[in-house]
Design a protein around this motif. Structure first.
Motif, mmCIF file in Angstrom:
data_model
loop_
_atom_site.group_PDB
_atom_site.id
_atom_site.type_symbol
_atom_site.label_atom_id
_atom_site.label_comp_id
_atom_site.label_asym_id
_atom_site.label_seq_id
_atom_site.Cartn_x
_atom_site.Cartn_y
_atom_site.Cartn_z
ATOM 1 N N ILE A 74 0.868 -1.237 0.059
ATOM 2 C CA ILE A 74 -0.078 -0.070 -0.097
ATOM 3 C C ILE A 74 0.745 1.107 -0.006
ATOM 4 C CG2 ILE A 74 -0.071 0.016 2.476
ATOM 5 C CD1 ILE A 74 -3.091 0.918 2.119
ATOM 6 N N THR A 75 0.443 2.412 -0.646
ATOM 7 C CA THR A 75 1.149 3.584 -0.797
ATOM 8 C C THR A 75 0.425 4.338 0.103
ATOM 9 O OG1 THR A 75 1.984 3.035 -2.544
ATOM 10 C CG2 THR A 75 2.154 5.322 -2.127
ATOM 11 N N ILE A 76 0.998 5.292 0.977
ATOM 12 C CA ILE A 76 0.318 6.214 1.825
ATOM 13 C C ILE A 76 0.938 7.599 1.354
ATOM 14 C CG2 ILE A 76 -0.295 4.728 3.561
ATOM 15 C CD1 ILE A 76 1.617 6.169 5.330
ATOM 16 N N VAL A 77 0.095 8.545 1.012
ATOM 17 C CA VAL A 77 0.441 9.851 0.599
ATOM 18 C C VAL A 77 0.129 10.897 1.551
ATOM 19 C CG1 VAL A 77 0.489 11.464 -1.445
ATOM 20 C CG2 VAL A 77 0.158 8.997 -1.793
ATOM 21 N N GLY A 78 0.987 11.732 2.007
ATOM 22 C CA GLY A 78 0.764 12.805 2.693
ATOM 23 C C GLY A 78 0.187 12.556 4.259
ATOM 24 N N LEU A 79 0.369 11.346 4.652
ATOM 25 C CA LEU A 79 -0.058 10.815 6.036
ATOM 26 C C LEU A 79 1.406 10.714 6.906
ATOM 27 C CD1 LEU A 79 -2.666 8.346 5.168
ATOM 28 C CD2 LEU A 79 -2.950 10.556 5.487
ATOM 29 N N ARG A 80 1.094 10.697 8.184
ATOM 30 C CA ARG A 80 2.450 10.425 9.213
ATOM 31 C C ARG A 80 2.386 9.162 9.706
ATOM 32 N NH1 ARG A 80 1.887 15.400 12.733
ATOM 33 N NH2 ARG A 80 3.962 14.519 13.744
ATOM 34 N N PRO A 81 3.226 8.135 9.071
ATOM 35 C CA PRO A 81 3.225 7.045 9.703
ATOM 36 C C PRO A 81 4.215 7.091 10.963
ATOM 37 C CG PRO A 81 4.519 6.915 8.103
ATOM 38 C CD PRO A 81 3.857 8.314 7.921
ATOM 39 N N THR A 82 3.887 6.091 12.064
ATOM 40 C CA THR A 82 4.800 5.926 13.139
ATOM 41 C C THR A 82 5.769 5.029 12.734
ATOM 42 O OG1 THR A 82 3.865 3.764 13.963
ATOM 43 C CG2 THR A 82 2.980 5.927 15.104
ATOM 44 N N ALA A 83 7.011 5.001 13.354
ATOM 45 C CA ALA A 83 8.088 4.264 12.826
ATOM 46 C C ALA A 83 7.853 2.692 12.678
ATOM 47 C CB ALA A 83 9.299 4.196 14.036
ATOM 48 N N GLY A 84 6.998 2.334 13.508
ATOM 49 C CA GLY A 84 6.586 0.836 13.259
ATOM 50 C C GLY A 84 5.632 0.715 12.129
ATOM 51 N N ALA A 85 4.661 1.752 12.130
ATOM 52 C CA ALA A 85 3.835 1.637 10.805
ATOM 53 C C ALA A 85 4.618 1.860 9.327
ATOM 54 C CB ALA A 85 2.775 2.628 10.759
ATOM 55 N N ARG A 86 5.702 2.582 9.412
ATOM 56 C CA ARG A 86 6.379 2.630 8.224
ATOM 57 C C ARG A 86 7.176 1.404 8.026
ATOM 58 N NH1 ARG A 86 9.231 6.889 5.679
ATOM 59 N NH2 ARG A 86 8.023 8.520 6.535
ATOM 60 N N ALA A 87 7.963 0.648 8.938
ATOM 61 C CA ALA A 87 8.615 -0.480 8.752
ATOM 62 C C ALA A 87 7.369 -1.668 8.293
ATOM 63 C CB ALA A 87 9.101 -0.896 10.023
ATOM 64 N N ALA A 88 6.200 -1.615 8.633
ATOM 65 C CA ALA A 88 5.262 -2.659 8.302
ATOM 66 C C ALA A 88 4.896 -2.528 6.887
ATOM 67 C CB ALA A 88 4.259 -2.743 9.220
ATOM 68 N N ILE A 89 4.698 -0.988 6.614
ATOM 69 C CA ILE A 89 4.368 -0.766 5.133
ATOM 70 C C ILE A 89 5.387 -0.969 4.215
ATOM 71 C CG2 ILE A 89 3.868 1.257 3.525
ATOM 72 C CD1 ILE A 89 2.205 2.635 6.034
ATOM 73 N N GLU A 90 6.791 -0.664 4.503
ATOM 74 C CA GLU A 90 7.814 -1.135 3.525
ATOM 75 C C GLU A 90 8.044 -2.454 3.515
ATOM 76 O OE1 GLU A 90 10.851 1.819 5.248
ATOM 77 O OE2 GLU A 90 9.814 3.230 4.017
ATOM 78 N N ALA A 91 7.701 -3.128 4.549
ATOM 79 C CA ALA A 91 8.037 -4.766 4.598
ATOM 80 C C ALA A 91 7.045 -5.507 3.768
ATOM 81 C CB ALA A 91 7.889 -5.233 6.264
ATOM 82 N N ALA A 92 5.939 -4.956 3.495
ATOM 83 C CA ALA A 92 5.074 -5.403 2.713
ATOM 84 C C ALA A 92 4.825 -4.978 1.259
ATOM 85 C CB ALA A 92 3.421 -5.080 3.420
ATOM 86 N N GLY A 93 5.995 -4.332 0.997
ATOM 87 C CA GLY A 93 6.189 -3.895 -0.266
ATOM 88 C C GLY A 93 5.658 -2.570 -0.804
ATOM 89 N N GLY A 94 5.117 -1.731 0.225
ATOM 90 C CA GLY A 94 4.329 -0.399 0.150
ATOM 91 C C GLY A 94 5.476 0.789 0.286
ATOM 92 N N GLN A 95 4.795 1.835 0.045
ATOM 93 C CA GLN A 95 5.802 2.801 0.195
ATOM 94 C C GLN A 95 5.063 4.183 0.881
ATOM 95 O OE1 GLN A 95 7.236 4.472 -3.521
ATOM 96 N NE2 GLN A 95 5.376 4.301 -4.557
ATOM 97 N N VAL A 96 6.045 4.949 1.543
ATOM 98 C CA VAL A 96 5.046 6.453 2.263
ATOM 99 C C VAL A 96 5.726 7.435 1.320
ATOM 100 C CG1 VAL A 96 5.437 7.666 4.266
ATOM 101 C CG2 VAL A 96 5.394 5.344 4.548
ATOM 102 N N VAL A 97 4.878 8.219 0.827
ATOM 103 C CA VAL A 97 5.110 9.323 -0.130
ATOM 104 C C VAL A 97 4.757 10.756 0.976
ATOM 105 C CG1 VAL A 97 4.712 10.637 -2.287
ATOM 106 C CG2 VAL A 97 4.812 8.060 -1.932
ATOM 107 N N ASP A 98 5.677 11.686 0.876
ATOM 108 C CA ASP A 98 5.426 12.993 1.737
ATOM 109 C C ASP A 98 4.285 13.642 0.351
ATOM 110 O OD1 ASP A 98 6.952 12.572 3.525
ATOM 111 O OD2 ASP A 98 8.733 13.551 2.641
ATOM 112 N N ALA A 99 3.417 14.485 1.088
ATOM 113 C CA ALA A 99 2.457 15.123 0.422
ATOM 114 C C ALA A 99 3.234 16.239 -0.461
ATOM 115 C CB ALA A 99 1.337 15.939 1.406
ATOM 116 N N PRO A 100 2.863 16.552 -1.731
ATOM 117 C CA PRO A 100 3.407 17.642 -2.317
ATOM 118 C C PRO A 100 3.187 18.892 -1.743
ATOM 119 C CG PRO A 100 1.567 16.927 -3.528
ATOM 120 C CD PRO A 100 1.780 16.093 -2.302
ATOM 121 N N VAL A 101 4.427 19.652 -1.637
ATOM 122 C CA VAL A 101 4.292 21.326 -0.989
ATOM 123 C C VAL A 101 3.568 22.167 -2.143
ATOM 124 C CG1 VAL A 101 5.764 22.846 -0.007
ATOM 125 C CG2 VAL A 101 6.579 20.707 0.022
#
Length: 76
Positions: free
Chosen positions: A44-71
């Protein structure tokens, strides 16, 4: 919001608009923290949301990514 809630949405990408559409947050909410509770079954890709360190690790371990919102520049 929790990871299991994102997984239940069944979307490949989640942002503030999709959380509002799913009625997980109200229209007044401007920032969302994603907390590592539950499991992701796929990437899953999350865009513009703020994951905790554990959530970020789980997302990346599942093959997903965290994308910062465009400024966006403020209009004067």
């Amino acid at each position: 919001v929790y990871l299991y809630q994102l997984a239940e949405m069944g979307l490949a990408s989640v942002d503030l608009a999709s959380l509002r559409a799913a009625k997980l947050i109200s229209d007044e909410v401007r920032t969302v923290k994603v907390v590592n509770r539950g499991a992701l079954v796929g990437p899953i890709t999350i865009v513009g949301l703020r994951p905790t360190a554990g959530a970020r690790a789980a997302i990346e371990a599942a093959g997903g990514q965290v994308v910062d919102a465009p400024v966006t520049e403020a209009k004067e």
